[in-house]
Design a protein around this motif. Structure first.
Motif, PDB file in Angstrom:
ATOM      1  N   GLY A 412      59.042  41.090  42.185  1.00  0.00           N
ATOM      2  CA  GLY A 412      58.106  42.162  42.580  1.00  0.00           C
ATOM      3  C   GLY A 412      58.227  43.549  42.024  1.00  0.00           C
ATOM      4  O   GLY A 412      58.901  44.085  41.253  1.00  0.00           O
ATOM      5  N   ASN A 413      57.190  44.245  42.529  1.00  0.00           N
ATOM      6  CA  ASN A 413      57.183  45.801  42.653  1.00  0.00           C
ATOM      7  C   ASN A 413      57.101  46.358  41.109  1.00  0.00           C
ATOM      8  O   ASN A 413      56.376  47.387  41.301  1.00  0.00           O
ATOM      9  N   SER A 414      57.545  45.876  40.288  1.00  0.00           N
ATOM     10  CA  SER A 414      57.310  46.391  38.874  1.00  0.00           C
ATOM     11  C   SER A 414      55.896  45.996  38.403  1.00  0.00           C
ATOM     12  O   SER A 414      55.717  44.881  38.272  1.00  0.00           O
ATOM     13  N   LEU A 415      55.211  46.973  37.682  1.00  0.00           N
ATOM     14  CA  LEU A 415      53.906  46.497  37.110  1.00  0.00           C
ATOM     15  C   LEU A 415      54.105  46.867  35.756  1.00  0.00           C
ATOM     16  O   LEU A 415      53.013  47.131  34.767  1.00  0.00           O
ATOM     17  N   LEU A 416      55.429  46.955  34.898  1.00  0.00           N
ATOM     18  CA  LEU A 416      55.634  47.364  33.700  1.00  0.00           C
ATOM     19  C   LEU A 416      54.742  46.292  32.619  1.00  0.00           C
ATOM     20  O   LEU A 416      54.736  45.055  32.841  1.00  0.00           O
ATOM     21  N   LEU A 417      54.043  47.051  31.797  1.00  0.00           N
ATOM     22  CA  LEU A 417      53.033  46.028  30.803  1.00  0.00           C
ATOM     23  C   LEU A 417      54.130  45.911  29.463  1.00  0.00           C
ATOM     24  O   LEU A 417      54.506  46.758  29.060  1.00  0.00           O
ATOM     25  N   ALA A 418      54.190  44.493  29.275  1.00  0.00           N
ATOM     26  CA  ALA A 418      55.303  44.176  28.268  1.00  0.00           C
ATOM     27  C   ALA A 418      54.156  44.014  27.064  1.00  0.00           C
ATOM     28  O   ALA A 418      54.644  44.238  26.019  1.00  0.00           O
ATOM     29  N   LYS A 419      52.967  43.838  27.114  1.00  0.00           N
ATOM     30  CA  LYS A 419      52.045  43.675  26.112  1.00  0.00           C
ATOM     31  C   LYS A 419      50.687  44.254  26.329  1.00  0.00           C
ATOM     32  O   LYS A 419      50.408  44.158  27.704  1.00  0.00           O
ATOM     33  N   PRO A 420      49.760  44.096  25.294  1.00  0.00           N
ATOM     34  CA  PRO A 420      48.181  44.736  25.866  1.00  0.00           C
ATOM     35  C   PRO A 420      47.633  43.708  26.802  1.00  0.00           C
ATOM     36  O   PRO A 420      47.873  42.299  26.847  1.00  0.00           O
ATOM     37  N   LEU A 421      46.966  44.085  27.748  1.00  0.00           N
ATOM     38  CA  LEU A 421      46.321  43.224  28.702  1.00  0.00           C
ATOM     39  C   LEU A 421      45.407  42.458  27.980  1.00  0.00           C
ATOM     40  O   LEU A 421      44.486  42.746  27.116  1.00  0.00           O
ATOM     41  N   ALA A 422      45.257  41.286  28.747  1.00  0.00           N
ATOM     42  CA  ALA A 422      44.201  39.972  28.111  1.00  0.00           C
ATOM     43  C   ALA A 422      42.961  40.500  28.892  1.00  0.00           C
ATOM     44  O   ALA A 422      42.865  40.812  30.070  1.00  0.00           O
ATOM     45  N   PRO A 423      41.976  39.866  28.204  1.00  0.00           N
ATOM     46  CA  PRO A 423      40.529  40.108  29.118  1.00  0.00           C
ATOM     47  C   PRO A 423      40.393  39.502  30.235  1.00  0.00           C
ATOM     48  O   PRO A 423      40.069  40.169  31.270  1.00  0.00           O
ATOM     49  N   ALA A 424      41.097  38.438  30.657  1.00  0.00           N
ATOM     50  CA  ALA A 424      41.201  37.770  31.996  1.00  0.00           C
ATOM     51  C   ALA A 424      41.777  38.770  32.884  1.00  0.00           C
ATOM     52  O   ALA A 424      41.413  38.903  34.220  1.00  0.00           O
ATOM     53  N   GLU A 425      42.672  38.940  32.386  1.00  0.00           N
ATOM     54  CA  GLU A 425      43.653  40.285  33.510  1.00  0.00           C
ATOM     55  C   GLU A 425      42.919  41.460  33.781  1.00  0.00           C
ATOM     56  O   GLU A 425      42.723  41.856  34.771  1.00  0.00           O
ATOM     57  N   ARG A 426      42.146  41.848  32.631  1.00  0.00           N
ATOM     58  CA  ARG A 426      41.091  43.133  32.964  1.00  0.00           C
ATOM     59  C   ARG A 426      40.145  42.878  33.748  1.00  0.00           C
ATOM     60  O   ARG A 426      39.711  43.732  34.917  1.00  0.00           O
ATOM     61  N   GLU A 427      39.583  41.760  33.579  1.00  0.00           N
ATOM     62  CA  GLU A 427      38.589  41.414  34.612  1.00  0.00           C
ATOM     63  C   GLU A 427      38.735  41.235  35.885  1.00  0.00           C
ATOM     64  O   GLU A 427      38.124  41.674  37.105  1.00  0.00           O
ATOM     65  N   LEU A 428      39.894  40.561  36.112  1.00  0.00           N
ATOM     66  CA  LEU A 428      40.570  40.452  37.494  1.00  0.00           C
ATOM     67  C   LEU A 428      40.690  41.720  38.180  1.00  0.00           C
ATOM     68  O   LEU A 428      40.459  41.807  39.442  1.00  0.00           O
ATOM     69  N   VAL A 429      41.303  42.573  37.488  1.00  0.00           N
ATOM     70  CA  VAL A 429      41.603  43.937  38.415  1.00  0.00           C
ATOM     71  C   VAL A 429      40.086  44.749  38.618  1.00  0.00           C
ATOM     72  O   VAL A 429      40.063  45.124  39.599  1.00  0.00           O
ATOM     73  N   LYS A 430      39.421  44.681  37.597  1.00  0.00           N
ATOM     74  CA  LYS A 430      38.172  45.278  38.004  1.00  0.00           C
ATOM     75  C   LYS A 430      37.395  44.410  39.193  1.00  0.00           C
ATOM     76  O   LYS A 430      36.769  45.069  39.905  1.00  0.00           O
ATOM     77  N   ARG A 431      37.525  43.244  39.106  1.00  0.00           N
ATOM     78  CA  ARG A 431      37.104  42.815  40.419  1.00  0.00           C
ATOM     79  C   ARG A 431      37.411  43.005  41.697  1.00  0.00           C
ATOM     80  O   ARG A 431      36.999  43.115  42.554  1.00  0.00           O
ATOM     81  N   LEU A 432      38.965  43.061  41.700  1.00  0.00           N
ATOM     82  CA  LEU A 432      39.753  43.505  42.737  1.00  0.00           C
ATOM     83  C   LEU A 432      39.211  44.888  43.212  1.00  0.00           C
ATOM     84  O   LEU A 432      39.071  45.067  44.476  1.00  0.00           O
ATOM     85  N   ALA A 433      39.034  45.575  42.490  1.00  0.00           N
ATOM     86  CA  ALA A 433      38.661  47.147  42.620  1.00  0.00           C
ATOM     87  C   ALA A 433      37.294  47.072  43.342  1.00  0.00           C
ATOM     88  O   ALA A 433      36.812  48.093  43.823  1.00  0.00           O
ATOM     89  N   GLU A 434      36.515  46.094  43.417  1.00  0.00           N
ATOM     90  CA  GLU A 434      35.088  46.240  43.945  1.00  0.00           C
ATOM     91  C   GLU A 434      35.104  46.100  45.483  1.00  0.00           C
ATOM     92  O   GLU A 434      34.264  46.208  45.954  1.00  0.00           O
ATOM     93  N   LEU A 435      36.343  45.601  45.830  1.00  0.00           N
ATOM     94  CA  LEU A 435      36.210  45.348  47.266  1.00  0.00           C
ATOM     95  C   LEU A 435      35.798  46.352  48.257  1.00  0.00           C
ATOM     96  O   LEU A 435      34.949  46.008  49.129  1.00  0.00           O
TER      97      LEU A 435
END
Length: 506
Positions: A412-435
């Motif tokens: 856990g705990n680390s959010l280091l990005l190993a490579k560019p985010l995929a569209p599905a990952e970006r969409e999900l983050v945006k969705r969570l940010a709507e709460l």
RNA sequence: GCGCCCGUAGCUCAGUGGACAGAGCGGCGGACUUCUAAUCCGCGGGUCGGAGGUUCGAAUCCUCCCGGGCGCACCA
């Protein structure tokens, strides 16, 4: 400050652009991650073409580290395309709030009373009254999430004509006789007859336990008879007059649709309206900033009555709020059934829960807006339960639980990005940010149906992400585990707001 | 008659001023030696009840009309 990455981004852009603005998620991916229509709104006041204003805001926004690029589109929208770093920071902020993410939106805390269900205990709770509880409790939970202090209360009449007929019906059954004219029938009458004592408290106990099973918990109960004791002291404080031997409230002069009888001409006994007066004083004097009545649409005629009473007694009517919801219509094989407790052909909440389960029942009854009549086909209810979207949402929660069970302890705990985010990952983050915005809007509108609708969208984005990407042992494992954890918490919060369990396994 | 609510896809419904209107169910066709296929992907489906108006922009706001539900007790 509770985590709200979208609001923070909007504030940053507003500061750079010199204008208050809100961000929305465009329907089309090509319109960017977020967009604002602020230039269109400002065009009139600033007397400049909207696209010109939009261009200035776009330039200012591009100076922010989160923004990769901007576009001015259509009549004057500003479209924002964000860098991966913003998504990682947003997720980190969400995770930082832990299980509390989405809560604490209230600017100042209120003491709120939600009075709901309040069906007279002449029989088990029917599905129609269960909507009252499902709706009222969901609104109560939204208040709690925002940071308010909420108490739930049940009010009932323990005397008067209805209750007399109810007691007489049980007494008749105890003597082995038919119920009196206008009496109550049904198997539950015989069940009560088999027990000793006043059937009213017995019935109330059963109602309470049905509602507990339905996950609606009451902090307190109030009886009409005890409130009536205060009437001699309170009625003189009202604006009243005598007419035809009865005492009337001049409520029409204070915002009500008509005047109401307080004391009957026949024997000067109090009507339930009189008890309403005592009850309102009782509520407000207990120190609630806000007293909420949850009433079925068949009571809409009394909507203005409570505010009128508050005015007559010198209370701020803003403290009194009436929430109305439309009725529940039951059909059986397509045919409308009229529900009557006295005939004993009602569908009771307990039967409904037996049939489709508590989770589906709660979901079903808050899924629709309060102004929308709910149609339930009892024959289809059981079959439909497996197709209820509630399971789709719960499944997303359970799936994540499975991943987290299999995850290494130190992952856990680390959010280091190993490579560019995929569209599905970006969409999900945006969705969570709507709460935070979803919860705030549902509360403002007193419309909890926004929560299940949003929960389906979250599950949707998660299932798609899950299908396209592996979490464990992927290059992006650290970020994806964080994404899973945040998603699981958001779903759990939504399910809690609706009164549905969040299972670890399915 | 007066008041409140509703009218959006075949069905049940989201969507209370923004860019070509969405979901579930139902229909048709695809995807499992993989962290749960209760999942995913694709196709088909709509004069947002009707007519005017306000607005740069209306399913959304205003007016009228047409349908439907619920009220209009000295019952609660």
């Amino acid at each position: 400050m509770p985590a709200d990455p979208v609001k923070a981004l909007a504030a940053a852009i507003a500061a750079a652009a010199g204008a208050e603005l809100e961000l929305e998620r465009p329907g089309e991916a090509e319109h960017g991650d977020y967009a604002t229509n602020v230039a269109l709104r400002l065009a009139g006041a600033r007397r400049k073409p909207p696209r010109e204003i939009a261009a200035e805001i776009a330039t200012a926004a591009e100076g922010l580290p989160a923004v990769e690029r901007t576009e001015v589109a259509g009549p004057g929208f500003v479209n924002l395309f964000l860098r991966d770093e913003w998504f990682a920071a947003a997720l980190s902020e969400i995770l930082g709030d832990g299980a509390a993410y989405g809560s604490g939106g209230a600017e100042r805390q209120e003491r709120v009373q939600v009075e709901m269900v309040s069906a007279n205990p002449t029989g088990p709770i029917p599905v129609s009254s269960a909507r009252n509880g499902a709706y009222g409790d969901a609104v109560a939970r939204l208040f709690e999430l925002a940071g308010h202090e909420v108490e739930r209360e049940y009010y009932y009449n323990d005397s008067g004509g209805q209750m007399d007929r109810f007691r007489a019906s049980v007494e008749a059954a105890r003597r082995g006789e038919e119920p009196p004219e206008d009496g109550y029938k049904g198997a539950y009458i015989n069940d009560l007859a088999a027990l000793k004592g006043d059937p009213v408290p017995l019935m109330l106990k059963e109602i309470e336990s049905s509602l507990e099973r339905f996950r609606v918990h009451f902090d307190s109960f109030r009886r009409q008879s005890e409130l009536e004791l205060r009437l001699p002291e309170l009625l003189p404080r009202l604006d009243t007059y005598e007419k035809e031997g009865a005492l009337w409230a001049r409520s029409s002069a204070h915002g009500d649709d008509e005047d109401r009888v307080l004391l009957r001409s026949e024997d000067r006994s109090p009507t339930y309206r009189a008890a309403d007066v005592a009850y309102l004083v009782d509520k407000l004097d207990r120190g609630f900033d806000r007293a909420i009545y949850v009433l079925g649409a068949d009571h809409h005629g009394t909507r203005n009555w409570y505010a009128a009473v508050a005015r007559m007694l010198g209370y701020d009517p803003e403290r009194v709020e009436v929430l109305l919801y439309q009725l529940v219509h039951l059909t059986k094989g397509g045919e409308q059934t009229k529900m009557s407790k006295r005939r004993g052909d009602v569908v009771f909440l307990d039967d409904f829960m037996d049939e489709i389960g508590v989770d589906a029942a709660r979901w079903y009854l808050v899924n629709r807006g309060p102004d929308q009549t709910i149609e339930i086909d009892i024959d289809l209810a059981a079959e439909r339960s497996q197709k209820n979207p509630v399971y789709y949402v719960q499944y997303a929660h359970a799936r994540i639980a499975g991943i987290l069970r299999n995850a290494p302890d130190n992952a856990g705990n680390s959010l280091l990005l190993a490579k560019p985010l995929a569209p599905a990952e970006r969409e999900l983050v945006k969705r969570l940010a709507e709460l935070p915005a979803v919860a705030a809007e549902a509360l403002t509108k007193r419309g909890p149906q926004g929560v299940p609708t949003y929960a389906i969208r979250v599950a949707d984005d998660f299932h798609r992400f899950y299908h396209e990407h592996r979490v464990l042992e992927s290059e992006q494992q650290a970020f994806r585990l964080g994404l899973c954890l945040a998603t699981q918490r958001v779903i759990a919060t939504c399910l809690h707001l609706v009164g549905v369990e969040a299972p670890e396994r399915m």
